[in-house]
Design a protein around this motif. Structure first.
Motif, PDB file in Angstrom:
ATOM      1  N   CYS A   1     -13.408   7.229  -8.510  1.00  0.00           N
ATOM      2  CA  CYS A   1     -12.396   6.405  -9.171  1.00  0.00           C
ATOM      3  C   CYS A   1     -13.079   5.098  -9.536  1.00  0.00           C
ATOM      4  O   CYS A   1     -13.612   4.410  -8.671  1.00  0.00           O
TER       5      CYS A   1
ATOM      6  N   GLY B   1     -11.948   2.242 -10.578  1.00  0.00           N
ATOM      7  CA  GLY B   1     -11.297   0.986 -10.254  1.00  0.00           C
ATOM      8  C   GLY B   1     -10.756   0.377 -11.540  1.00  0.00           C
ATOM      9  O   GLY B   1     -11.276   0.609 -12.634  1.00  0.00           O
TER      10      GLY B   1
ATOM     11  N   ARG C   1     -10.869  -1.605  -3.213  1.00  0.00           N
ATOM     12  CA  ARG C   1     -10.936  -0.222  -3.706  1.00  0.00           C
ATOM     13  C   ARG C   1     -10.280  -0.089  -5.071  1.00  0.00           C
ATOM     14  O   ARG C   1     -10.786   0.591  -5.949  1.00  0.00           O
ATOM     15  N   SER C   2      -9.133  -0.748  -5.254  1.00  0.00           N
ATOM     16  CA  SER C   2      -8.439  -0.683  -6.541  1.00  0.00           C
ATOM     17  C   SER C   2      -9.215  -1.421  -7.623  1.00  0.00           C
ATOM     18  O   SER C   2      -9.252  -0.999  -8.768  1.00  0.00           O
ATOM     19  N   TRP C   3      -9.814  -2.505  -7.260  1.00  0.00           N
ATOM     20  CA  TRP C   3     -10.539  -3.361  -8.208  1.00  0.00           C
ATOM     21  C   TRP C   3     -11.882  -2.742  -8.590  1.00  0.00           C
ATOM     22  O   TRP C   3     -12.217  -2.613  -9.757  1.00  0.00           O
TER      23      TRP C   3
ATOM     24  N   ASP D   1       0.852  -1.187   0.000  1.00  0.00           N
ATOM     25  CA  ASP D   1       0.000   0.000   0.000  1.00  0.00           C
ATOM     26  C   ASP D   1       0.891   1.242   0.000  1.00  0.00           C
ATOM     27  O   ASP D   1       2.118   1.141  -0.100  1.00  0.00           O
TER      28      ASP D   1
END
Length: 116
Positions: A48, A50, A32-34, A19
């Motif tokens: 965002c 993802g 969150r990224s996905w 992270d």
């Protein structure tokens, strides 16, 4: 790509994916990224998408998959490549019994797994 971003040190304890603080990735960070997220900063809302949702929106992927799908695909790929169920269980952090139940059925063993 992974070879390009691997740490220069050969220390097996050095993480490749971290992270912002250098800590191991958590499932929350992955989610969150996905999937994307919304943040409010100084009264402004930022969205965002993802990584996966953005690729689907651009048409680079035909459909959205949950993060679990990558784990499932990897486990099946490993089994079809004759990796032992105990090794697959170790890699995916599961029990051998679970690997045998969900990833070693005859349809999996007979199917061709695509090479991504």
């Amino acid at each position: 790509m992974l070879l390009e971003i691997r740490p220069l040190q050969r220390d097996l304890n050095t993480l490749v994916f971290t992270d912002e603080s250098g800590n191991p990735l958590s499932s929350a960070v992955l989610q969150r990224s996905w999937n994307g997220h919304t943040s409010k900063i100084n009264g402004c809302e930022y969205v965002c998408l993802g990584v996966l949702k953005e690729l689907v929106k651009k048409g680079s992927l035909p459909f959205y998959l949950k993060p679990y799908s990558t784990r499932h695909t990897f486990a099946i790929w490993a089994i079809t490549q004759d990796v032992s169920p105990d090794k697959v269980a170790q890699w995916i952090g599961d029990k051998v019994e679970t690997v045998l139940r969900y990833y070693c059925h005859p349809q999996v063993m007979e199917a061709d797994c695509p090479d991504f």
